[in-house]
Design a protein around this motif. Structure first.
Motif, mmCIF file in Angstrom:
data_model
loop_
_atom_site.group_PDB
_atom_site.id
_atom_site.type_symbol
_atom_site.label_atom_id
_atom_site.label_comp_id
_atom_site.label_asym_id
_atom_site.label_seq_id
_atom_site.Cartn_x
_atom_site.Cartn_y
_atom_site.Cartn_z
ATOM 1 N N TYR A 263 47.824 44.285 65.892
ATOM 2 C CA TYR A 263 49.192 43.472 65.941
ATOM 3 C C TYR A 263 50.066 44.446 67.182
ATOM 4 O O TYR A 263 50.541 43.798 68.162
ATOM 5 N N VAL A 267 51.167 42.655 70.629
ATOM 6 C CA VAL A 267 52.725 42.808 71.121
ATOM 7 C C VAL A 267 52.692 43.416 72.685
ATOM 8 O O VAL A 267 53.414 42.835 73.499
ATOM 9 N N LEU A 270 51.398 41.281 75.238
ATOM 10 C CA LEU A 270 52.265 40.131 75.662
ATOM 11 C C LEU A 270 53.433 40.605 76.433
ATOM 12 O O LEU A 270 53.892 39.711 77.498
ATOM 13 N N LEU A 347 57.765 45.365 67.045
ATOM 14 C CA LEU A 347 58.474 45.037 68.407
ATOM 15 C C LEU A 347 58.758 46.417 69.257
ATOM 16 O O LEU A 347 58.395 46.015 70.315
ATOM 17 N N GLY A 350 55.437 47.993 70.385
ATOM 18 C CA GLY A 350 54.602 47.162 71.328
ATOM 19 C C GLY A 350 55.219 47.178 72.560
ATOM 20 O O GLY A 350 54.759 46.822 73.661
ATOM 21 N N PHE A 351 56.768 46.809 72.527
ATOM 22 C CA PHE A 351 57.505 46.789 73.834
ATOM 23 C C PHE A 351 57.170 47.742 74.695
ATOM 24 O O PHE A 351 57.087 47.811 76.030
ATOM 25 N N PRO A 435 57.313 41.222 62.790
ATOM 26 C CA PRO A 435 57.132 42.119 63.998
ATOM 27 C C PRO A 435 58.398 43.096 64.030
ATOM 28 O O PRO A 435 58.357 44.070 64.568
#
Length: 494
Positions: A263, A267, A270, A347, A350-351, A435
């Motif tokens: 997961y 992210v 992405l 989030l 992942g960011f 997320p």
């Protein structure tokens, strides 16, 4: 003589051998180098290699074999009651003897004699010299420490003599073999080939050794916990079992950790893929040479930032920023200023991880797009297509296999990230799709299970090796598939 100083002496002998070998070759040529089979430098290199390599091999073998011999000899001198104790206790005693031996090196002969006469004061004397020991040393420990120092010094002296003799003998014998028709170049290049093969073998054998060590410990874990419970379990709770319990301690479900890994990696991709790919397209197709020469190095600086710095950035800046923004948005919509994005969340991790991966995507994609033949661009533009249409319909389809391979390699990098996840996503092993909530990854739990007092007999510790071999298999599959795609692309356009 220390190992570093000994290797320096061997290197000096090799350098001297190089100069005298080159000098002898020039002397034999008599100013007519065409009479020599090889250039003088090859003769010098031949002497230098035969001076250095055998001595280095001797040092390498001695450094491995000598501690084993000294260890076994010291242990053989233990009293019978000590030999009857468990192996762990004997190891502790040997470690204590090693500490005492280090302390003896800073004591005078009179101080050492005093310790043998008054063993009760030995602990305080050693502690005053900066060498603390765990308990009052027994008399046999003091004697063994003295023997250990004596054997170590003898071993070091013998190694120094043997290595220098071998280096000198190698230089002398190779020097005597120099002749005008001697094929020095063939010998030197053959030795260099052997060295290259050895270097490649070391890299391969290191990988094999890492996998074998993880696999061996993972087998021990699966002897305690069934494999199906590990691979298909949905609860991660590696607690110790209660006293007298017959069931295995805790629950070791991989699914929550694998879900968090995928997961957070998803992210991150992405974020990284669009930014990195667009940056690669701009630098390869639109940017001038001057802009490209400045922008690409600046972008690749991101790859050199330590991941712990990204973790701090996520913990101190990104996480609180997302939390406060969510509170403001929630207040504008509902009037309740409670945040719906946690500071530690999927989030956030992942960011920030996506930012870290941008240079990997952009650099690899830029090289792949640049490698597309110029004829494809010129043909498309010659048929009346615009630059954007050429990029969309010609260049990207042609570069797509290589770009996919680059993205898969980037994904394997994301799967193995640890520090950003620890600080930005937390350590909670849970299964959820939100997320904005924290999750964790396989690598974080490997660190957790191998932190603190380790006892490699419990499933709580051995599970780290099962997690490691699983993660290794996942990244290996990604890399193999990526290399397959890249190789196919290169075969098509070279």
């Amino acid at each position: 003589m220390s190992i570093s100083l000994l290797l320096l002496v061997v290197a000096v002998i090799g350098a001297v051998g190089y100069f005298i070998g080159s000098w002898r070759a020039n002397a034999l040529a008599g100013g007519k180098l065409s009479s020599l089979h090889s250039r003088p430098g090859y003769y010098g290199s031949f002497v230098a290699l035969w001076a250095i390599l055998p001595a280095v091999v001797v040092v390498f073998v001695w450094v491995i074999a000598s501690p084993i011999y000294v260890n076994s000899t010291i242990r053989a001198g233990f009293p019978e009651e000590v030999k009857a104790e468990p192996q762990a206790t004997q190891n502790l005693n040997y470690n204590m003897i090693s500490a005492i031996a280090r302390g003896f090196k800073v004591l005078t002969a009179e101080e050492r004699e005093a310790l043998f006469k008054d063993g009760a004061a030995a602990r305080d004397v050693l502690a005053s010299k900066g060498v603390p020991v765990a308990a009052e040393p027994a008399p046999y420990m003091l004697k063994s420490a003295d023997d250990l120092n004596r054997m170590t010094n003898t071993s070091s002296t013998l190694l120094s003599i043997l290595a220098i003799v071998v280096a000198t003998a190698g230089a002398f014998l190779s020097y005597r073999s120099i002749a005008p028709k001697f094929r020095a170049r063939n010998r030197v290049e053959g030795m260099m080939l052997v060295g290259l093969i050895a270097a490649s073998s070391i890299a391969i054998l290191t990988t094999v050794g890492i996998v074998a060590s993880m696999f061996t410990e993972a087998v021990h874990f699966f002897n305690m916990v069934p494999a199906w419970e590990f691979f298909f379990g949905t609860v991660w709770d590696p607690r110790f079992a209660a006293a007298g319990a017959t069931a295995s301690a805790g629950q070791f479900g991989l699914i929550p950790l694998l879900a968090g890994t995928l997961y957070i990696g998803f992210v991150a991709m992405l974020v990284a893929v669009p930014v990195g790919l667009f940056a690669a397209i701009y630098m390869s197709e639109y940017a001038s040479r001057h802009v490209r020469s400045v922008a690409k190095p600046l972008l690749e600086v991101l790859a050199g930032i330590p991941t712990i710095v990204y973790g701090f950035f996520a913990l101190v800046t990104v996480g609180p920023f997302l939390r406060d923004i969510s509170a403001q948005l929630n207040g504008l919509v509902t009037g309740n200023y409670s945040n719906f994005i946690q500071a530690q969340s999927v989030l956030t991790a992942g960011f920030v991880m996506g930012i870290m991966l941008i240079p990997y995507v952009s650099s690899l994609s830029d090289d792949i797009i640049t490698a597309v033949p110029r004829a494809l661009r010129d043909g498309s533009l010659g048929l009346g297509a615009t630059r954007s249409e050429t990029i969309k319909r010609v260049i990207l389809p042609a570069a797509l296999p290589g770009i996919v391979g680059a993205l898969l390699m980037t994904a394997s990098r994301a799967v193995g990230e640890t520090m950003i996840v620890v600080l930005a996503a937390g350590v909670a092993a849970r299964m959820q799709l939100n997320p904005f909530e924290p999750m964790t990854t396989v690598t974080v739990k490997i660190v957790n299970q191998l932190t603190g007092d380790l006892e490699f007999t419990s499933p709580q510790t051995l599970v780290a090796f099962a997690l490691g071999i699983t993660l290794f298999f996942i990244t290996l599959c990604l890399n193999i598939y990526a290399l397959y795609i890249v190789r196919k692309y290169r075969e098509q356009y070279e």
